[in-house]
Design a protein around this motif. Sequence first.
Motif, PDB file in Angstrom:
ATOM      1  N   HIS A  15     -52.267 -50.976   1.931  1.00 24.21           N
ATOM      2  CA  HIS A  15     -53.041 -49.930   2.591  1.00 24.21           C
ATOM      3  C   HIS A  15     -54.485 -50.375   2.821  1.00 24.21           C
ATOM      4  O   HIS A  15     -55.050 -51.115   2.016  1.00 24.21           O
ATOM      5  N   HIS A  24     -55.733 -42.715  -1.452  1.00 25.33           N
ATOM      6  CA  HIS A  24     -54.341 -42.637  -1.002  1.00 25.33           C
ATOM      7  C   HIS A  24     -53.484 -41.935  -2.044  1.00 25.33           C
ATOM      8  O   HIS A  24     -52.466 -41.332  -1.715  1.00 25.33           O
ATOM      9  N   GLN A  37     -49.519 -39.583   3.938  1.00 24.29           N
ATOM     10  CA  GLN A  37     -49.336 -40.931   4.460  1.00 24.29           C
ATOM     11  C   GLN A  37     -48.707 -40.834   5.843  1.00 24.29           C
ATOM     12  O   GLN A  37     -47.951 -39.905   6.131  1.00 24.29           O
ATOM     13  N   THR A  63     -43.577 -44.456   6.967  1.00 22.80           N
ATOM     14  CA  THR A  63     -44.313 -43.448   6.204  1.00 22.80           C
ATOM     15  C   THR A  63     -43.736 -43.320   4.803  1.00 22.80           C
ATOM     16  O   THR A  63     -44.477 -43.284   3.810  1.00 22.80           O
ATOM     17  N   ASN A  66     -44.806 -46.197   2.800  1.00 26.10           N
ATOM     18  CA  ASN A  66     -46.207 -46.069   2.391  1.00 26.10           C
ATOM     19  C   ASN A  66     -46.361 -45.101   1.225  1.00 26.10           C
ATOM     20  O   ASN A  66     -47.153 -45.346   0.315  1.00 26.10           O
TER      21      ASN A  66
END
Length: 137
Positions: A15, A24, A37, A63, A66
């Motif tokens: 990221h 995050h 995300q 996604t 992530n």
Amino acid sequence: MSEKPAKTALTPFTHTAPPAKFSHGVRKGNILQVAGQVGFAPAVPGQPPAPVGPGLREQTLRTLANVEAVLQEGGASWEDVMMIRVYLTDTAHFAEFNEIYNEYFADLTEAPAARTTVYVGLPAGLLVEIDALAVLG
């Protein structure tokens, strides 16, 4: 009196650093909150985040990857997730999203609570955003 657990900000190597003062993900004790995300490809040093493919499938799978990266950074897995919130930009994507979601989590022992809503505020080109709340232990 016992000491309060430390709050730890999480940014996986995949990221980019957040563009504002947020993380995050954050873990405090056995609680881990993954921030929303999106379908950005893994970070490339010196370049801004870029969405993957134009389609819902590519963006949803990226996604979810992530979200999983943040979970792993905080010592959690999908099995620890209690709640998933999904934001789609188009109501026409509900059926396709559910199909992708069900395939992705087919082997999950216990499904988390989930909520899906339509949200039109994502940056141009992004179709889905997902956040998650995990409890470890």
